[in-house]
Scaffold this active site. Structure first.
Site, short mmCIF file in Angstrom:
data_model
loop_
_atom_site.label_atom_id
_atom_site.label_comp_id
_atom_site.label_asym_id
_atom_site.label_seq_id
_atom_site.Cartn_x
_atom_site.Cartn_y
_atom_site.Cartn_z
N ASP A 1 0.83 -1.19 0.00
CA ASP A 1 0.00 0.00 0.00
C ASP A 1 0.87 1.25 0.00
OD1 ASP A 1 -2.33 1.41 -0.10
OD2 ASP A 1 -3.05 0.87 1.89
N GLY A 2 0.27 2.37 -0.40
CA GLY A 2 0.99 3.64 -0.43
C GLY A 2 0.12 4.75 0.14
N GLU B 1 2.11 3.43 -4.00
CA GLU B 1 1.56 2.08 -4.24
C GLU B 1 2.51 1.26 -5.10
OE1 GLU B 1 -1.46 0.87 -3.27
OE2 GLU B 1 -2.71 2.60 -2.76
N ASP C 1 -5.04 -2.53 -2.98
CA ASP C 1 -6.31 -1.81 -3.14
C ASP C 1 -6.27 -0.81 -4.29
OD1 ASP C 1 -4.88 0.35 -2.18
OD2 ASP C 1 -5.78 0.32 -0.19
N HIS D 1 -9.46 0.32 3.37
CA HIS D 1 -10.15 0.81 4.58
C HIS D 1 -11.45 0.05 4.84
CE1 HIS D 1 -7.27 4.08 4.32
NE2 HIS D 1 -7.70 4.34 3.11
N ASP E 1 -1.44 -0.24 5.13
CA ASP E 1 -1.88 1.15 5.07
C ASP E 1 -1.40 1.93 6.29
OD1 ASP E 1 -3.82 3.35 4.07
OD2 ASP E 1 -4.46 3.02 6.13
#
Length: 220
Positions: free
Chosen positions: A8-9, A43, A66, A120, A130
Protein backbone atom coordinates in the site's frame (compact mmCIF):
# COMPACT_ATOMS: atom_id res chain seq x y z
CA UNK A 1 4.76 -22.43 -1.28
CA UNK A 2 3.15 -19.02 -1.65
CA UNK A 3 4.08 -15.81 0.16
CA UNK A 4 0.97 -13.78 0.95
CA UNK A 5 1.40 -10.04 1.47
CA UNK A 6 -0.27 -6.65 1.11
CA UNK A 7 1.26 -3.54 -0.45
CA UNK A 8 0.00 0.00 0.00
CA UNK A 9 0.99 3.64 -0.43
CA UNK A 10 0.05 7.00 1.05
CA UNK A 11 0.63 10.64 0.10
CA UNK A 12 -0.43 13.47 2.39
CA UNK A 13 -1.99 16.09 0.15
CA UNK A 14 -1.37 13.89 -2.90
CA UNK A 15 1.13 15.03 -3.96
CA UNK A 16 2.95 15.58 -0.70
CA UNK A 17 4.98 13.62 1.84
CA UNK A 18 4.78 10.03 0.56
CA UNK A 19 4.98 6.65 2.24
CA UNK A 20 4.94 3.04 1.08
CA UNK A 21 4.73 -0.27 2.91
CA UNK A 22 4.39 -3.98 2.38
CA UNK A 23 3.21 -6.31 5.10
CA UNK A 24 3.29 -10.07 5.52
CA UNK A 25 3.04 -10.38 9.29
CA UNK A 26 4.38 -8.58 12.35
CA UNK A 27 7.78 -10.22 11.84
CA UNK A 28 8.04 -9.46 8.10
CA UNK A 29 7.25 -5.98 6.85
CA UNK A 30 8.97 -2.88 5.54
CA UNK A 31 8.14 0.78 5.00
CA UNK A 32 9.76 3.86 3.54
CA UNK A 33 8.93 6.98 1.60
CA UNK A 34 10.03 10.33 0.25
CA UNK A 35 9.49 14.00 1.06
CA UNK A 36 7.29 14.42 -2.02
CA UNK A 37 5.28 12.01 -4.12
CA UNK A 38 1.83 10.76 -5.11
CA UNK A 39 -0.36 7.91 -3.91
CA UNK A 40 0.33 6.06 -7.15
CA UNK A 41 4.09 6.32 -6.66
CA UNK A 42 3.71 5.01 -3.11
CA UNK A 43 1.56 2.08 -4.24
CA UNK A 44 3.93 1.15 -7.06
CA UNK A 45 7.00 1.45 -4.84
CA UNK A 46 5.44 -0.81 -2.21
CA UNK A 47 4.97 -3.59 -4.78
CA UNK A 48 8.47 -3.06 -6.18
CA UNK A 49 10.10 -3.25 -2.73
CA UNK A 50 8.12 -6.39 -1.90
CA UNK A 51 9.28 -8.04 -5.12
CA UNK A 52 12.87 -7.11 -4.37
CA UNK A 53 12.71 -8.26 -0.74
CA UNK A 54 11.41 -11.71 -1.71
CA UNK A 55 13.34 -12.19 -4.95
CA UNK A 56 15.84 -14.61 -3.38
CA UNK A 57 13.17 -17.02 -2.15
CA UNK A 58 12.00 -18.37 -5.49
CA UNK A 59 8.52 -18.63 -3.95
CA UNK A 60 5.22 -17.70 -5.57
CA UNK A 61 3.81 -14.39 -4.39
CA UNK A 62 0.20 -13.32 -3.80
CA UNK A 63 -0.13 -9.55 -3.36
CA UNK A 64 -3.25 -7.97 -1.90
CA UNK A 65 -3.56 -4.45 -3.32
CA UNK A 66 -6.31 -1.81 -3.14
CA UNK A 67 -5.08 0.04 -6.24
CA UNK A 68 -6.59 -1.06 -9.53
CA UNK A 69 -4.15 1.31 -11.25
CA UNK A 70 -1.21 -0.71 -9.93
CA UNK A 71 -2.75 -4.09 -10.73
CA UNK A 72 -3.87 -3.10 -14.22
CA UNK A 73 -0.56 -1.38 -14.99
CA UNK A 74 1.39 -4.56 -14.25
CA UNK A 75 -1.00 -7.24 -15.47
CA UNK A 76 -2.87 -5.58 -18.36
CA UNK A 77 -1.20 -2.49 -19.79
CA UNK A 78 2.53 -3.12 -19.40
CA UNK A 79 2.92 -5.55 -22.35
CA UNK A 80 1.34 -2.99 -24.69
CA UNK A 81 3.45 -0.17 -23.28
CA UNK A 82 6.63 -2.15 -23.92
CA UNK A 83 5.64 -2.91 -27.51
CA UNK A 84 5.09 0.81 -28.09
CA UNK A 85 8.47 1.77 -26.61
CA UNK A 86 6.96 2.56 -23.20
CA UNK A 87 4.36 4.86 -24.71
CA UNK A 88 0.64 4.89 -23.98
CA UNK A 89 -2.02 4.38 -26.62
CA UNK A 90 -2.18 8.14 -27.16
CA UNK A 91 1.57 8.23 -27.84
CA UNK A 92 2.43 10.00 -24.59
CA UNK A 93 5.14 8.60 -22.27
CA UNK A 94 4.03 6.21 -19.54
CA UNK A 95 3.72 7.91 -16.17
CA UNK A 96 6.16 6.88 -13.43
CA UNK A 97 8.32 5.25 -16.11
CA UNK A 98 11.36 4.49 -13.93
CA UNK A 99 9.25 2.57 -11.42
CA UNK A 100 7.28 0.79 -14.16
CA UNK A 101 10.46 -0.42 -15.83
CA UNK A 102 11.90 -1.54 -12.49
CA UNK A 103 8.69 -3.46 -11.80
CA UNK A 104 8.91 -5.10 -15.22
CA UNK A 105 12.43 -6.31 -14.43
CA UNK A 106 11.47 -7.48 -10.94
CA UNK A 107 8.56 -9.51 -12.32
CA UNK A 108 10.76 -11.52 -14.67
CA UNK A 109 10.87 -15.18 -13.65
CA UNK A 110 8.46 -14.66 -10.75
CA UNK A 111 5.06 -16.29 -10.28
CA UNK A 112 3.03 -13.37 -8.97
CA UNK A 113 -0.71 -13.00 -8.53
CA UNK A 114 -2.55 -9.85 -7.53
CA UNK A 115 -5.83 -9.75 -5.65
CA UNK A 116 -7.74 -6.49 -5.40
CA UNK A 117 -9.10 -5.65 -1.96
CA UNK A 118 -11.21 -2.69 -0.93
CA UNK A 119 -9.16 -0.18 1.05
CA UNK A 120 -10.15 0.81 4.58
CA UNK A 121 -12.61 -2.06 4.77
CA UNK A 122 -11.06 -4.13 7.56
CA UNK A 123 -8.84 -6.42 5.47
CA UNK A 124 -6.12 -7.32 8.04
CA UNK A 125 -3.09 -7.30 5.73
CA UNK A 126 -4.24 -4.21 3.84
CA UNK A 127 -4.97 -2.31 7.04
CA UNK A 128 -1.52 -3.18 8.41
CA UNK A 129 0.21 -2.03 5.21
CA UNK A 130 -1.88 1.15 5.07
CA UNK A 131 -1.07 2.01 8.69
CA UNK A 132 2.67 1.66 8.04
CA UNK A 133 2.60 3.56 4.73
CA UNK A 134 0.68 6.40 6.33
CA UNK A 135 3.08 6.39 9.26
CA UNK A 136 6.02 6.73 6.89
CA UNK A 137 4.37 9.65 5.09
CA UNK A 138 3.71 11.40 8.41
CA UNK A 139 7.29 10.83 9.46
CA UNK A 140 8.49 12.61 6.33
CA UNK A 141 5.99 15.38 6.97
CA UNK A 142 7.36 15.90 10.48
CA UNK A 143 10.99 15.27 9.58
CA UNK A 144 11.16 12.39 12.05
CA UNK A 145 12.69 8.90 11.58
CA UNK A 146 10.65 6.39 9.60
CA UNK A 147 9.72 3.07 11.18
CA UNK A 148 11.22 0.99 8.38
CA UNK A 149 10.42 -2.46 9.77
CA UNK A 150 12.40 -5.69 10.02
CA UNK A 151 12.25 -6.49 6.30
CA UNK A 152 11.60 -9.99 5.00
CA UNK A 153 12.33 -12.69 7.56
CA UNK A 154 10.52 -15.61 5.93
CA UNK A 155 8.37 -16.21 9.00
CA UNK A 156 6.12 -19.26 8.90
CA UNK A 157 2.70 -17.49 8.97
CA UNK A 158 3.50 -15.91 5.61
CA UNK A 159 3.74 -19.25 3.82
CA UNK A 160 1.19 -21.83 2.83
CA UNK A 161 1.08 -24.79 0.50
CA UNK A 162 0.70 -23.68 -3.07
CA UNK A 163 -2.59 -24.47 -4.78
CA UNK A 164 -2.35 -27.69 -6.82
CA UNK A 165 -3.59 -25.72 -9.82
CA UNK A 166 -2.13 -22.23 -9.44
CA UNK A 167 -4.19 -19.32 -10.68
CA UNK A 168 -2.91 -17.20 -13.56
CA UNK A 169 -0.96 -14.02 -13.08
CA UNK A 170 -4.09 -11.98 -12.47
CA UNK A 171 -7.53 -13.24 -11.43
CA UNK A 172 -9.93 -13.42 -14.36
CA UNK A 173 -11.95 -10.24 -14.72
CA UNK A 174 -15.58 -9.93 -15.71
CA UNK A 175 -16.12 -8.38 -19.16
CA UNK A 176 -16.46 -4.62 -19.00
CA UNK A 177 -17.40 -1.78 -21.28
CA UNK A 178 -13.72 -0.97 -21.78
CA UNK A 179 -12.49 -4.43 -22.83
CA UNK A 180 -10.07 -4.10 -25.74
CA UNK A 181 -8.29 -1.02 -24.43
CA UNK A 182 -4.66 -1.51 -23.40
CA UNK A 183 -5.04 1.09 -20.65
CA UNK A 184 -7.68 3.19 -18.95
CA UNK A 185 -9.70 5.26 -21.44
CA UNK A 186 -9.16 8.99 -21.32
CA UNK A 187 -11.99 11.04 -19.84
CA UNK A 188 -12.38 14.77 -20.38
CA UNK A 189 -13.51 16.79 -17.39
CA UNK A 190 -14.55 20.45 -17.43
CA UNK A 191 -14.74 22.64 -14.35
CA UNK A 192 -15.61 26.30 -13.86
CA UNK A 193 -13.30 28.32 -11.61
CA UNK A 194 -13.58 31.84 -10.32
CA UNK A 195 -10.60 34.15 -10.97
CA UNK A 196 -9.54 33.76 -7.33
CA UNK A 197 -9.77 29.96 -7.51
CA UNK A 198 -7.78 29.91 -10.74
CA UNK A 199 -5.03 32.05 -9.24
CA UNK A 200 -4.83 29.80 -6.16
CA UNK A 201 -4.56 26.77 -8.43
CA UNK A 202 -1.76 28.40 -10.42
CA UNK A 203 0.06 29.39 -7.23
CA UNK A 204 -0.09 25.86 -5.80
CA UNK A 205 1.05 24.40 -9.12
CA UNK A 206 4.02 26.79 -9.22
CA UNK A 207 4.99 25.77 -5.68
CA UNK A 208 4.95 22.12 -6.79
CA UNK A 209 6.84 23.02 -9.99
CA UNK A 210 4.03 21.61 -12.11
CA UNK A 211 1.62 22.94 -14.68
CA UNK A 212 -1.96 23.45 -13.41
CA UNK A 213 -3.03 20.40 -15.45
CA UNK A 214 -0.23 18.25 -13.99
CA UNK A 215 -1.05 19.44 -10.49
CA UNK A 216 -4.71 18.52 -10.83
CA UNK A 217 -3.84 15.13 -12.34
CA UNK A 218 -1.47 14.41 -9.43
CA UNK A 219 -4.37 14.83 -7.02
CA UNK A 220 -6.06 11.73 -8.46
Amino acid sequence: MTIIAAADGSALGNPGPMGWAWYIDDASWAAGGAPYGTNNIGELTAVLELLRATAHTGEDLLIHCDSRYVIDSITKWMPGWKKKGWKKANGKPVLNLDIMQALDRAMQGRRVRFEWVKGHAGHPLNEAADERANGAARAYQKGSPVASGPGFTGSAPALRDADPDPAPLAPPAQPTLFDGFDEEPAVSLSISLSPDELERLRARAREARLSPEQFLRALI
